[in-house]
Design a protein around this motif. Structure first.
Motif, mmCIF file in Angstrom:
data_model
loop_
_atom_site.group_PDB
_atom_site.id
_atom_site.type_symbol
_atom_site.label_atom_id
_atom_site.label_comp_id
_atom_site.label_asym_id
_atom_site.label_seq_id
_atom_site.Cartn_x
_atom_site.Cartn_y
_atom_site.Cartn_z
ATOM 1 N N GLN A 54 11.718 9.244 -11.078
ATOM 2 C CA GLN A 54 13.050 8.634 -10.919
ATOM 3 C C GLN A 54 13.435 8.541 -9.438
ATOM 4 O OE1 GLN A 54 14.236 7.236 -13.457
ATOM 5 N NE2 GLN A 54 12.761 8.191 -14.845
ATOM 6 N N LEU A 55 13.157 9.617 -8.685
ATOM 7 C CA LEU A 55 13.431 9.588 -7.245
ATOM 8 C C LEU A 55 12.622 8.491 -6.572
ATOM 9 C CD1 LEU A 55 14.637 10.867 -4.671
ATOM 10 C CD2 LEU A 55 12.668 12.379 -4.620
ATOM 11 N N VAL A 56 11.349 8.382 -6.973
ATOM 12 C CA VAL A 56 10.479 7.355 -6.389
ATOM 13 C C VAL A 56 11.001 5.969 -6.719
ATOM 14 C CG1 VAL A 56 8.171 6.365 -6.563
ATOM 15 C CG2 VAL A 56 8.447 8.808 -6.356
ATOM 16 N N GLN A 57 11.498 5.802 -7.944
ATOM 17 C CA GLN A 57 12.058 4.505 -8.341
ATOM 18 C C GLN A 57 13.215 4.110 -7.432
ATOM 19 O OE1 GLN A 57 12.579 2.600 -12.563
ATOM 20 N NE2 GLN A 57 12.642 4.801 -12.726
ATOM 21 N N ALA A 58 14.101 5.079 -7.161
ATOM 22 C CA ALA A 58 15.248 4.798 -6.291
ATOM 23 C C ALA A 58 14.772 4.416 -4.897
ATOM 24 C CB ALA A 58 16.154 6.017 -6.231
ATOM 25 N N LEU A 59 13.803 5.169 -4.374
ATOM 26 C CA LEU A 59 13.291 4.863 -3.032
ATOM 27 C C LEU A 59 12.627 3.491 -2.995
ATOM 28 C CD1 LEU A 59 11.746 8.300 -2.025
ATOM 29 C CD2 LEU A 59 13.727 7.208 -1.014
ATOM 30 N N LEU A 60 11.892 3.159 -4.063
ATOM 31 C CA LEU A 60 11.177 1.877 -4.091
ATOM 32 C C LEU A 60 12.148 0.708 -4.130
ATOM 33 C CD1 LEU A 60 8.133 2.438 -6.450
ATOM 34 C CD2 LEU A 60 8.141 2.118 -4.013
ATOM 35 N N ILE A 61 13.233 0.851 -4.904
ATOM 36 C CA ILE A 61 14.210 -0.241 -4.970
ATOM 37 C C ILE A 61 14.828 -0.474 -3.594
ATOM 38 C CG2 ILE A 61 16.443 -0.898 -5.956
ATOM 39 C CD1 ILE A 61 15.521 0.473 -8.535
ATOM 40 N N LEU A 62 15.137 0.622 -2.904
ATOM 41 C CA LEU A 62 15.669 0.501 -1.539
ATOM 42 C C LEU A 62 14.658 -0.179 -0.618
ATOM 43 C CD1 LEU A 62 17.955 1.338 0.434
ATOM 44 C CD2 LEU A 62 16.628 3.368 0.902
ATOM 45 N N MET A 63 13.403 0.249 -0.746
ATOM 46 C CA MET A 63 12.343 -0.286 0.115
ATOM 47 C C MET A 63 12.141 -1.780 -0.128
ATOM 48 S SD MET A 63 8.617 1.418 0.337
ATOM 49 C CE MET A 63 7.303 0.730 1.311
ATOM 50 N N ILE A 64 12.197 -2.191 -1.401
ATOM 51 C CA ILE A 64 11.995 -3.607 -1.738
ATOM 52 C C ILE A 64 13.129 -4.448 -1.163
ATOM 53 C CG2 ILE A 64 11.947 -5.254 -3.647
ATOM 54 C CD1 ILE A 64 10.565 -3.021 -5.289
ATOM 55 N N GLY A 92 0.829 -1.215 0.000
ATOM 56 C CA GLY A 92 0.000 0.000 0.000
ATOM 57 C C GLY A 92 0.858 1.258 0.000
ATOM 58 N N CYS A 93 1.917 1.241 0.827
ATOM 59 C CA CYS A 93 2.829 2.400 0.858
ATOM 60 C C CYS A 93 3.487 2.603 -0.496
ATOM 61 C CB CYS A 93 3.901 2.190 1.920
ATOM 62 S SG CYS A 93 3.261 2.113 3.574
ATOM 63 N N MET A 94 3.859 1.493 -1.145
ATOM 64 C CA MET A 94 4.498 1.613 -2.464
ATOM 65 C C MET A 94 3.548 2.236 -3.490
ATOM 66 S SD MET A 94 6.626 -1.843 -3.112
ATOM 67 C CE MET A 94 7.686 -2.531 -1.878
ATOM 68 N N LEU A 95 2.268 1.840 -3.411
ATOM 69 C CA LEU A 95 1.284 2.422 -4.337
ATOM 70 C C LEU A 95 1.179 3.926 -4.127
ATOM 71 C CD1 LEU A 95 -0.922 1.973 -6.465
ATOM 72 C CD2 LEU A 95 -2.527 1.615 -4.610
ATOM 73 N N ALA A 96 1.172 4.354 -2.847
ATOM 74 C CA ALA A 96 1.111 5.794 -2.563
ATOM 75 C C ALA A 96 2.352 6.508 -3.098
ATOM 76 C CB ALA A 96 0.967 6.016 -1.060
ATOM 77 N N PHE A 97 3.511 5.862 -2.945
ATOM 78 C CA PHE A 97 4.766 6.430 -3.462
ATOM 79 C C PHE A 97 4.683 6.631 -4.975
ATOM 80 C CE2 PHE A 97 7.513 5.306 0.258
ATOM 81 C CZ PHE A 97 8.228 6.473 0.298
ATOM 82 N N ILE A 98 4.235 5.576 -5.674
ATOM 83 C CA ILE A 98 4.187 5.648 -7.142
ATOM 84 C C ILE A 98 3.248 6.757 -7.588
ATOM 85 C CG2 ILE A 98 3.567 4.386 -9.234
ATOM 86 C CD1 ILE A 98 4.114 1.824 -7.616
ATOM 87 N N ALA A 99 2.076 6.821 -6.938
ATOM 88 C CA ALA A 99 1.096 7.842 -7.330
ATOM 89 C C ALA A 99 1.642 9.245 -7.078
ATOM 90 C CB ALA A 99 -0.202 7.624 -6.559
ATOM 91 N N ALA A 100 2.282 9.428 -5.903
ATOM 92 C CA ALA A 100 2.813 10.757 -5.578
ATOM 93 C C ALA A 100 3.929 11.150 -6.545
ATOM 94 C CB ALA A 100 3.334 10.760 -4.141
ATOM 95 N N GLY A 101 4.824 10.183 -6.853
ATOM 96 C CA GLY A 101 5.917 10.483 -7.778
ATOM 97 C C GLY A 101 5.415 10.774 -9.169
#
Lengths: 162, 116
Positions: B72-82, B56-65
């Protein structure tokens, strides 16, 4: 119906199925489906690198880990009846929670007022950014802390003999 | 009739750029995960709840980015999060297997004999 709407609804339904599944292996498969749908959303959002990592790590590695754990534990899951009682009311609770969120949407609106104003020049310190610009993140952190406390309470609480 | 057509118009506008809709879906997923973590007595299911909350948090990240035009910033954060998520889940599953071998069950309320 747009593709994104279809994907998001499928993701919520698969999440529900993952937590309501009676067998752990089924729950792991539904969790993998959630990961695949999220990776598809990432691809449609022009984030292919994150989508590829999500697909390989979450839908691949983590699913294998869950399936291996389920097979190692085997039939040690003697809580299926109690679990099915607890999760029977989850869809209804989810609908009620959604209606409350929709009705109280205006109440939460001030939290997001500054979020889109990322170029605010007056916010220079970390404290300003955390307290004024990223208020939703702060609320999210509080929610995660509450969830963590609930988990620890579950682990430390006294179990009732059934 | 107008309300029905308005409803379908709203549904057709529920795209990736509709921040309100995506935040709503993210909160729904977060609720499912938190409910599972709070209510379940199966350690594997607790981890599944954690996973669903993070999705759910990842979905919010993607939508906000996507809405902010900074994917691109969101992508970097998501890879770290995963990657952090994978480490947390694998460590948790190892602990669950150890607990099951020692205690014979995966009910967190019955793990009273753990030492060390």
């Amino acid at each position: 119906m747009s593709l994104h709407l279809f994907l998001v609804i499928s993701m919520i339904l698969c999440s529900l199925a993952a937590v309501m599944a009676k067998r752990t292996i089924h729950a792991a498969i539904f969790l993998a489906l959630v990961s695949i749908i999220l990776a598809t959303i990432m691809f449609t959002a022009q984030a292919p690198w994150a989508g590829a990592v999500e697909l390989s790590v979450c839908a691949g590695l983590i699913t294998v880990l869950f399936a291996s754990t389920a097979s190692m534990i085997g039939r040690g899951e003697s809580y299926a009846k109690r679990e099915s009682k607890i999760f029977r009311f989850l869809p209804l609770g989810l609908i009620i929670f959604g209606v409350i969120i929709l009705c109280c949407g205006d109440f939460f609106e001030p939290l997001f007022a500054n979020t889109h104003n990322a170029a605010a020049p007056s916010l220079t310190t970390v404290g300003d950014i955390i307290w004024k610009l990223r208020t939703p993140d702060l609320i999210g952190q509080l929610c995660i802390f509450v969830a963590g406390v609930l988990t620890v309470r579950t682990m430390l609480g006294e179990g009732k003999d059934e | 009739m107008n309300s029905v057509s308005g409803f379908f118009a709203y549904l057709s506008a529920c795209g990736l750029e509709n921040l309100q809709f995506n935040y709503f879906a993210a909160v729904m997923m977060f609720f499912i995960g938190v409910y599972t973590m709070a209510a379940s007595r199966n350690l594997i299911r607790l981890l599944i709840g954690l996973e669903i909350s993070s999705k759910g948090c990842m979905l919010a990240f993607i939508a906000a980015g996507s809405a902010a035009g900074n994917i691109q910033l969101v992508q970097a954060l998501l890879i770290l999060m995963i990657s952090v998520e994978a480490v947390v889940v694998s460590s948790g599953l190892i602990l669950i297997i150890r607990a099951f071998r020692q205690q014979g069950n995966i009910d967190p309320t019955k793990l009273s004999g753990l030492k060390g």
